[in-house]
Design an enzyme around this catalytic site. Structure first.
Site, mmCIF file in Angstrom:
data_model
loop_
_atom_site.group_PDB
_atom_site.id
_atom_site.type_symbol
_atom_site.label_atom_id
_atom_site.label_comp_id
_atom_site.label_asym_id
_atom_site.label_seq_id
_atom_site.Cartn_x
_atom_site.Cartn_y
_atom_site.Cartn_z
ATOM 1 N N ARG A 88 -22.439 93.893 20.168
ATOM 2 C CA ARG A 88 -23.444 92.644 19.760
ATOM 3 C C ARG A 88 -23.181 91.799 20.624
ATOM 4 O O ARG A 88 -23.853 90.620 20.770
ATOM 5 C CB ARG A 88 -23.312 92.354 18.227
ATOM 6 C CG ARG A 88 -24.383 92.791 17.437
ATOM 7 C CD ARG A 88 -23.875 92.296 16.224
ATOM 8 N NE ARG A 88 -24.789 92.260 15.055
ATOM 9 C CZ ARG A 88 -25.085 93.129 14.160
ATOM 10 N NH1 ARG A 88 -24.457 94.136 14.155
ATOM 11 N NH2 ARG A 88 -26.142 92.980 13.278
ATOM 12 N N ARG A 161 -28.631 93.288 -0.204
ATOM 13 C CA ARG A 161 -27.502 92.742 0.661
ATOM 14 C C ARG A 161 -27.225 91.113 0.493
ATOM 15 O O ARG A 161 -28.679 90.527 0.496
ATOM 16 C CB ARG A 161 -27.701 93.220 2.074
ATOM 17 C CG ARG A 161 -27.103 94.426 2.322
ATOM 18 C CD ARG A 161 -27.311 94.774 3.889
ATOM 19 N NE ARG A 161 -27.228 93.908 4.560
ATOM 20 C CZ ARG A 161 -27.207 94.219 6.017
ATOM 21 N NH1 ARG A 161 -27.584 95.329 6.407
ATOM 22 N NH2 ARG A 161 -26.873 93.277 6.998
ATOM 23 N N ARG A 172 -28.769 85.077 11.417
ATOM 24 C CA ARG A 172 -28.583 86.344 12.053
ATOM 25 C C ARG A 172 -29.484 86.516 13.521
ATOM 26 O O ARG A 172 -29.033 87.160 14.298
ATOM 27 C CB ARG A 172 -28.728 87.467 11.162
ATOM 28 C CG ARG A 172 -27.514 87.401 10.117
ATOM 29 C CD ARG A 172 -28.002 88.255 8.819
ATOM 30 N NE ARG A 172 -28.207 89.806 8.934
ATOM 31 C CZ ARG A 172 -28.887 90.306 8.233
ATOM 32 N NH1 ARG A 172 -29.188 89.949 7.205
ATOM 33 N NH2 ARG A 172 -28.796 91.697 8.434
HETATM 34 P P1 AMP Z 1 -25.521 94.649 10.381
HETATM 35 O O1 AMP Z 1 -25.438 95.422 9.026
HETATM 36 O O2 AMP Z 1 -25.342 95.331 11.288
HETATM 37 O O3 AMP Z 1 -26.579 93.785 10.231
HETATM 38 O O4 AMP Z 1 -24.339 93.551 10.164
HETATM 39 C C1 AMP Z 1 -24.168 92.629 9.008
HETATM 40 C C2 AMP Z 1 -23.321 91.517 9.483
HETATM 41 O O5 AMP Z 1 -22.012 92.147 9.964
HETATM 42 C C3 AMP Z 1 -23.699 90.753 10.756
HETATM 43 O O6 AMP Z 1 -24.712 89.671 10.564
HETATM 44 C C4 AMP Z 1 -22.108 90.320 11.380
HETATM 45 O O7 AMP Z 1 -21.990 89.204 10.553
HETATM 46 C C5 AMP Z 1 -21.535 91.319 11.100
HETATM 47 N N1 AMP Z 1 -21.334 92.384 12.011
HETATM 48 C C6 AMP Z 1 -21.648 93.678 12.101
HETATM 49 N N2 AMP Z 1 -21.666 94.361 13.377
HETATM 50 C C7 AMP Z 1 -20.996 93.406 13.875
HETATM 51 C C8 AMP Z 1 -20.457 93.381 15.463
HETATM 52 N N3 AMP Z 1 -20.806 94.355 16.315
HETATM 53 N N4 AMP Z 1 -20.038 92.126 15.942
HETATM 54 C C9 AMP Z 1 -19.887 91.133 15.275
HETATM 55 N N5 AMP Z 1 -20.301 90.937 13.842
HETATM 56 C C10 AMP Z 1 -21.004 91.978 13.347
#
Ligand code: AMP
Length: 216
Positions: A88, A161, A172
């Site tokens: 990311r 969630r 986000r």
């Molecule tokens: P996601 O399920 O991929 O939308 O991730 C949910 C949350 O987890 C994100 O909004 C971030 O706070 C954290 N997160 C997930 N993957 C990453 C990553 N590769 N780098 C930093 N934060 C992450």
């Protein structure tokens, strides 16, 4: 094949990653899922990450890089890895290159799911999941056939969630534009990027991704 799925929150990365895992014997690595598991388990890492996730900000690079490295050691990746929600940041992308290189592999393809920001908020804030089998639903686009009962397993408990509220989704999206979008140029320079219209229906998106992966 090692594949990176790139796109803003709600673009459908998780849905597509799960399907590709089943159909292509690839191993899905989702840092979001790993972090949510750590939060649920109440580990120290989970407590630290949970507070950041609730704000919609990014967890520090070293934490997610550590999680991915651990998982790559535990699982050799079958026919390859699907990176879902990782990398990311540019720092994470560089770390991923190093982790794969150390294992004699590389990122082969980067599929970018293009979606319209305004639609994402509606998409994300309406989604919910069966607590028993994990089937995904949506308030507007995919309701259970019988209200309150999962079509797949008959379960009657659903979860949402914590970070799927409008305020957190906007944060986000801001993080995506500032920190993750530059990865498209990073991988485009290496000739690895294929873009897919993520606003189409799920079957069309699937077909386009399959074409992007199977094209030489
Ligand atoms: P996601 O399920 O991929 O939308 O991730 C949910 C949350 O987890 C994100 O909004 C971030 O706070 C954290 N997160 C997930 N993957 C990453 C990553 N590769 N780098 C930093 N934060 C992450």
């Amino acid at each position: 094949m090692n594949l990176v799925l790139l796109g803003p929150p709600g673009a459908g990365k998780g849905t597509q990653a799960k399907r590709l895992q089943d159909q292509r014997a690839l191993v899905q690595l989702s840092t979001g899922d790993m972090l949510r598991a750590a939060v649920a388990a109440g580990t120290e890492l989970g407590r630290k990450a949970g507070e950041i996730m609730e704000r919609g900000a990014l967890v520090p690079d070293e934490i997610v890089i550590g999680l991915i490295a651990e998982r790559m050691d535990a699982d050799k990746g079958g026919k390859g890895f699907i990176l879902d929600g990782f990398p990311r940041t540019i720092g994470q992308a560089e770390a991923l290159d190093r982790l794969l290189e150390a294992r004699g592999k590389e990122v082969d393809r980067v599929v970018v799911l293009d979606v319209d920001d305004d639609k994402l908020v509606q998409r994300i804030t309406g989604r919910f999941t069966c607590a028993t089998c994990g089937e995904g639903y949506h308030d507007l686009f995919k309701k259970p056939k019988v209200e309150g009962v999962c079509d797949g397993c008959g379960g009657t408990t659903f979860t949402r969630r914590k970070d799927d509220t409008e305020e957190v989704v906007r944060a986000r999206l801001t993080a995506y534009h500032a920190q993750t979008k530059p990865l498209i140029a990073y991988y485009a320079k290496q000739g690895k990027v294929r873009s897919v219209d993520g606003m189409a229906d799920i079957e069309t998106v699937q077909k386009e991704i399959d074409q992007a992966l199977d094209a030489a």
